[in-house]
Motif scaffolding. Structure first.
Motif, mmCIF file in Angstrom:
data_model
loop_
_atom_site.group_PDB
_atom_site.id
_atom_site.type_symbol
_atom_site.label_atom_id
_atom_site.label_comp_id
_atom_site.label_asym_id
_atom_site.label_seq_id
_atom_site.Cartn_x
_atom_site.Cartn_y
_atom_site.Cartn_z
ATOM 1 N N LEU A 1 14.771 1.368 4.864
ATOM 2 C CA LEU A 1 13.634 2.005 4.195
ATOM 3 C C LEU A 1 12.943 0.985 3.310
ATOM 4 C CD1 LEU A 1 14.544 4.786 5.220
ATOM 5 C CD2 LEU A 1 14.210 5.671 2.902
ATOM 6 N N VAL A 2 11.664 0.723 3.587
ATOM 7 C CA VAL A 2 10.840 -0.148 2.748
ATOM 8 C C VAL A 2 9.837 0.734 2.028
ATOM 9 C CG1 VAL A 2 9.219 -2.081 2.683
ATOM 10 C CG2 VAL A 2 11.094 -2.077 4.356
ATOM 11 N N LEU A 3 9.884 0.739 0.706
ATOM 12 C CA LEU A 3 9.006 1.571 -0.112
ATOM 13 C C LEU A 3 8.104 0.646 -0.918
ATOM 14 C CD1 LEU A 3 11.695 4.175 -1.277
ATOM 15 C CD2 LEU A 3 10.318 4.151 0.818
ATOM 16 N N ASP A 4 6.878 0.459 -0.451
ATOM 17 C CA ASP A 4 5.972 -0.593 -0.930
ATOM 18 C C ASP A 4 4.801 0.014 -1.697
ATOM 19 O OD1 ASP A 4 4.482 -2.891 -1.275
ATOM 20 O OD2 ASP A 4 3.915 -3.081 0.841
ATOM 21 N N GLY A 5 4.651 -0.387 -2.980
ATOM 22 C CA GLY A 5 3.645 0.224 -3.848
ATOM 23 C C GLY A 5 4.185 1.548 -4.348
ATOM 24 N N ALA A 6 5.324 1.480 -5.012
ATOM 25 C CA ALA A 6 6.154 2.666 -5.220
ATOM 26 C C ALA A 6 5.617 3.633 -6.267
ATOM 27 C CB ALA A 6 7.570 2.237 -5.604
ATOM 28 N N MET A 7 5.803 4.899 -5.962
ATOM 29 C CA MET A 7 5.617 5.972 -6.931
ATOM 30 C C MET A 7 6.951 6.248 -7.610
ATOM 31 S SD MET A 7 3.270 8.733 -4.903
ATOM 32 C CE MET A 7 3.489 9.907 -6.247
ATOM 33 N N ASP A 8 6.879 6.779 -8.809
ATOM 34 C CA ASP A 8 8.071 7.181 -9.548
ATOM 35 C C ASP A 8 8.188 8.702 -9.484
ATOM 36 O OD1 ASP A 8 10.047 7.817 -11.357
ATOM 37 O OD2 ASP A 8 9.289 6.541 -12.973
ATOM 38 N N PRO A 9 9.145 9.247 -8.743
ATOM 39 C CA PRO A 9 9.235 10.707 -8.587
ATOM 40 C C PRO A 9 9.625 11.438 -9.860
ATOM 41 C CG PRO A 9 11.140 9.637 -7.604
ATOM 42 C CD PRO A 9 10.178 8.543 -7.972
ATOM 43 N N SER A 10 10.061 10.699 -10.871
ATOM 44 C CA SER A 10 10.459 11.345 -12.121
ATOM 45 C C SER A 10 9.290 11.523 -13.084
ATOM 46 C CB SER A 10 11.559 10.533 -12.813
ATOM 47 O OG SER A 10 11.055 9.301 -13.313
ATOM 48 N N VAL A 11 8.116 11.029 -12.705
ATOM 49 C CA VAL A 11 6.939 11.083 -13.574
ATOM 50 C C VAL A 11 6.122 12.337 -13.271
ATOM 51 C CG1 VAL A 11 4.753 9.951 -14.113
ATOM 52 C CG2 VAL A 11 6.818 8.585 -13.865
ATOM 53 N N GLY A 12 5.768 13.089 -14.303
ATOM 54 C CA GLY A 12 4.962 14.289 -14.137
ATOM 55 C C GLY A 12 3.502 13.969 -13.916
ATOM 56 N N ALA A 13 2.724 15.015 -13.621
ATOM 57 C CA ALA A 13 1.324 14.828 -13.252
ATOM 58 C C ALA A 13 0.502 14.173 -14.358
ATOM 59 C CB ALA A 13 0.711 16.168 -12.863
ATOM 60 N N LEU A 14 0.695 14.580 -15.599
ATOM 61 C CA LEU A 14 -0.103 14.037 -16.692
ATOM 62 C C LEU A 14 0.200 12.559 -16.917
ATOM 63 C CD1 LEU A 14 -2.179 14.638 -18.897
ATOM 64 C CD2 LEU A 14 -0.270 15.209 -20.428
ATOM 65 N N HIS B 1 -3.215 -3.417 -4.037
ATOM 66 C CA HIS B 1 -2.315 -2.290 -3.841
ATOM 67 C C HIS B 1 -1.387 -2.543 -2.666
ATOM 68 C CE1 HIS B 1 -0.785 1.670 -4.076
ATOM 69 N NE2 HIS B 1 -1.458 2.168 -3.059
ATOM 70 N N THR B 2 -0.096 -2.605 -2.934
ATOM 71 C CA THR B 2 0.987 -2.895 -2.003
ATOM 72 C C THR B 2 1.010 -4.380 -1.658
ATOM 73 O OG1 THR B 2 -0.107 -2.519 0.143
ATOM 74 C CG2 THR B 2 0.679 -0.569 -1.042
ATOM 75 N N ALA B 3 2.065 -4.807 -0.939
ATOM 76 C CA ALA B 3 2.258 -6.243 -0.740
ATOM 77 C C ALA B 3 2.629 -6.644 0.683
ATOM 78 C CB ALA B 3 3.342 -6.748 -1.701
ATOM 79 N N TYR B 4 3.402 -5.838 1.388
ATOM 80 C CA TYR B 4 3.889 -6.248 2.706
ATOM 81 C C TYR B 4 2.749 -6.302 3.713
ATOM 82 C CZ TYR B 4 6.684 -6.321 7.013
ATOM 83 O OH TYR B 4 7.230 -6.645 8.238
ATOM 84 N N ALA B 5 2.763 -7.356 4.523
ATOM 85 C CA ALA B 5 1.761 -7.583 5.572
ATOM 86 C C ALA B 5 0.352 -7.661 5.000
ATOM 87 C CB ALA B 5 1.839 -6.491 6.641
ATOM 88 N N ARG B 6 0.252 -8.244 3.812
ATOM 89 C CA ARG B 6 -1.065 -8.409 3.197
ATOM 90 C C ARG B 6 -1.318 -9.858 2.786
ATOM 91 N NH1 ARG B 6 -2.064 -6.384 -1.384
ATOM 92 N NH2 ARG B 6 -4.311 -6.338 -1.046
ATOM 93 N N GLY B 7 -0.558 -10.789 3.362
ATOM 94 C CA GLY B 7 -0.889 -12.190 3.146
ATOM 95 C C GLY B 7 0.133 -13.023 2.407
ATOM 96 N N SER B 8 1.165 -12.414 1.810
ATOM 97 C CA SER B 8 2.181 -13.182 1.097
ATOM 98 C C SER B 8 3.327 -13.537 2.046
ATOM 99 C CB SER B 8 2.736 -12.374 -0.086
ATOM 100 O OG SER B 8 3.896 -13.003 -0.622
ATOM 101 N N ASP B 9 3.477 -14.818 2.354
ATOM 102 C CA ASP B 9 4.572 -15.256 3.223
ATOM 103 C C ASP B 9 5.928 -14.918 2.612
ATOM 104 O OD1 ASP B 9 2.830 -16.241 5.112
ATOM 105 O OD2 ASP B 9 2.882 -18.301 4.343
ATOM 106 N N CYS B 10 6.013 -15.051 1.294
ATOM 107 C CA CYS B 10 7.277 -14.779 0.597
ATOM 108 C C CYS B 10 7.677 -13.311 0.742
ATOM 109 C CB CYS B 10 7.132 -15.152 -0.873
ATOM 110 S SG CYS B 10 8.559 -14.726 -1.909
ATOM 111 N N ILE B 11 6.724 -12.412 0.519
ATOM 112 C CA ILE B 11 7.010 -10.980 0.666
ATOM 113 C C ILE B 11 7.381 -10.668 2.108
ATOM 114 C CG2 ILE B 11 5.975 -8.681 0.684
ATOM 115 C CD1 ILE B 11 6.697 -9.506 -2.098
ATOM 116 N N ASP B 12 6.584 -11.156 3.043
ATOM 117 C CA ASP B 12 6.834 -10.851 4.450
ATOM 118 C C ASP B 12 8.188 -11.372 4.902
ATOM 119 O OD1 ASP B 12 4.368 -9.713 4.414
ATOM 120 O OD2 ASP B 12 3.414 -11.123 5.798
ATOM 121 N N THR B 13 8.549 -12.566 4.478
ATOM 122 C CA THR B 13 9.848 -13.138 4.855
ATOM 123 C C THR B 13 10.994 -12.288 4.328
ATOM 124 O OG1 THR B 13 8.953 -15.397 4.923
ATOM 125 C CG2 THR B 13 11.330 -15.159 4.650
#
Length: 555
Positions: free
Chosen positions: A289-302, A524-536
């Motif tokens: 599971l790759v979760l890229d540009g993560a949301m925090d499920p513990s954070v409320g709407a406000l 917004h997000t990082a994978y497959a957006r140009g960073s060789d380090c992230i992609d590797t």
């Protein structure tokens, strides 16, 4: 901008001119959400006929895993208490036979699958038909199974995003995984939520979200009430059943149909919440599971809306710094603070005197603000924004309007995708509304303005629609730990405008098996957006199961 509330996952690659409605995903600004947009060149190159996914049928059998009894498995800490029926009741869905057929010249296949409208009462509620697409592993090398992808939103078409992922993800990954996508329930080709006519949507997106007096507040409030009423009128049966938990259960049905013992998945933006929810429900079925540009499920709407407001402020500062280095920056040449004042002056001018665009529509303050926010998702869009701001300075509102239209997925003929309708429907079901009245918004405004002097007011007022939603929320903010899951890779970008970096840190910490990978960059997000380090690093995880060393930061 629209008036929803939660996140903004957006695009990947160059900002295209508005494509036909439904061609790509983006998330909303008003409500703090978005998706990833597919580069136009990629879409054209594929030549896909993905409308073929609107039909399907049964045929060749596929092996399937049995559903877990109750479909829980660690879901006590997910953001919903919705249950599921017994394994026996759900087994027919897991053992469906799908008929794949070619839906394009680039090797893509399409089909449909059935899922229960109501997982708690599958026999009584009837079925939904979801659209599915895939591109088989290109080889060489041992096939590693299926890799599901989701671009975020909520409301983004995963099938549209698949066109980018299958051709734009690193070849080492697409060679060994069948790339697969399902449009989530309520989205695009999968029983889409509908709310307004296109003309009504034009009116809605232009409504002032920085009201100056009681009359403007009343107009904004009325617009949100009408939006919610339209969704109830056209999609009443669906609105109780488009939660993230429902979509996570749908993904497990698809996993079973595909014959995969575990789910391999790349989720972007809101797609990280969908993936984390899956992990909470089915921890023992977590593969890679790759979760890229993560949301925090513990954070409320406000708190979520305020944090996003701050994220857009950080992104604008980065844009302004870059703009000041250009020969002809429309925001001046002195300082970021001065650039911000010039932006505020533009918004104020649009509030009183909307600009002509060469069409019957004028560029209002709301549409102009949306256009600016749209370009914050990817630094490759910054030159487009500079040109649009320069155009506005000369009295031409059309370039900024095009940016706004791309955000809302409005095509040149005036047709909208259902992105914003699904966005509101999912968000309003997933979390109780933070702001239920105009009085609530007015009390919240100082904190929003502190978090974001330039965008805070808009994002505060854009949070109202869920306060008028016709069905009650079934979810709530809660930590997701997913005990027993295999290693999960969480990717966070330090200057991400839509999903603040702190959310990635928090999600990686919450998950019992979470591992954080950091990108010190913009967009917004990082994978497959140009960073060789992230992609590797992500490739090593997807292909070999190797997680990056603790504290790894890519630039």
């Amino acid at each position: 901008m629209p008036h929803f509330t939660r996140l903004n996952p957006r695009r990947s690659g160059q900002l295209p001119q508005p494509e036909p409605a439904g061609a790509v995903p983006v998330d909303g600004v008003r409500r703090a959400r978005s998706l990833l947009r597919i580069p136009a060149a990629v879409v054209v190159a594929t030549g896909l006929l993905l409308s073929a996914c609107s039909s399907g049928g049964s045929g060749h059998p596929a092996s399937a895993s049995s559903p877990e009894a109750g479909a829980s498995g660690g879901s006590s800490d997910t953001s919903s208490s919705s249950g599921a029926a017994s394994s026996a009741d759900l087994a027919p869905y897991y053992h469906q036979k799908l008929k794949w057929r070619s839906c394009g010249a680039a090797g893509f296949d399409c089909t449909t699958m059935k899922v229960p409208l109501d997982y708690a009462h599958p026999k009584a509620g009837g079925d939904l038909t979801l659209a599915v697409a895939r591109k088989k592993a290109a080889g060489p090398g041992k096939r590693l199974g299926s890799l599901l992808v989701n671009p975020g939103g909520p409301g983004g078409s995963a099938i549209d995003y698949l066109q980018y992922a299958a051709l734009g993800y690193p070849a080492a990954v697409t060679a060994r995984y069948d790339m697969v996508a399902v449009d989530p329930r309520g989205v695009a080709r999968s029983a889409p939520v509908e709310c307004l006519t296109d003309k009504q949507m034009d009116t809605y997106t232009a409504v002032d979200t920085t009201p100056d007096d009681s009359a403007e507040i009343t107009k904004l409030e009325s617009a949100d009430k009408n939006f919610a009423a339209g969704c109830e009128q056209h999609s009443a049966k669906l609105l109780d059943h488009v939660s993230t938990v429902d979509s996570a259960r749908d993904m497990d049905v698809l996993r079973g149909i595909l014959g995969d013992q575990q789910l391999n998945y790349v989720g972007k933006s809101y797609g990280t919440f969908l993936g984390a929810t899956y992990a909470g429900l089915f921890p023992k079925r977590v593969g890679k599971l790759v979760l890229d540009g993560a949301m925090d499920p513990s954070v409320g709407a406000l708190e979520s809306s305020r944090a996003q407001a701050g994220g857009f402020e950080v992104a604008f500062d980065a844009f302004a710094k870059n703009c000041l280095q250009q020969a002809s920056c429309p925001l001046g040449t002195t300082s970021v603070a001065d650039a911000g004042k010039r932006l505020d002056a533009l918004f104020k001018s649009l509030d009183g005197h909307p600009l002509p665009t060469g069409t019957s529509r004028k560029l209002t303050e709301a549409l102009g603000t949306t256009g600016v926010i749209a370009a914050m998702y990817d630094q490759s869009a910054w030159p487009t924004l500079r040109g649009a701001l320069a155009g506005a300075e000369k009295g031409d509102g059309d370039p900024l309007l095009k940016l706004s239209d791309s955000y809302y997925e409005r095509d040149d003929s005036g047709k909208y995708s259902n992105l914003m309708y699904a966005n509101a429907a999912v968000n309003c079901l997933d979390l109780p509304p933070a702001l239920r009245s105009t009085a609530d918004v007015e009390r919240a405004l100082p904190a929003f303005r502190k978090a974001s002097p330039h965008f805070g007011t808009t994002l505060a007022w854009s949070s109202l629609v869920c306060g008028y939603w016709p069905v009650k929320a079934t979810g709530h903010a809660a930590r997701i730990t997913a005990p027993g899951a295999g290693p999960i890779l969480v990717v966070g970008t330090i200057r991400d405008p839509a999903t603040p970096y702190a959310w990635a840190v928090s999600l990686a910490d919450q998950l019992d098996s979470g591992h954080l990978l950091t990108y010190d960059g913009d967009g917004h997000t990082a994978y497959a957006r140009g960073s060789d380090c992230i992609d590797t690093s992500v490739n090593a995880y997807l292909l070999e199961g190797k997680v990056p060393a603790k504290g790894t930061v890519c630039k």
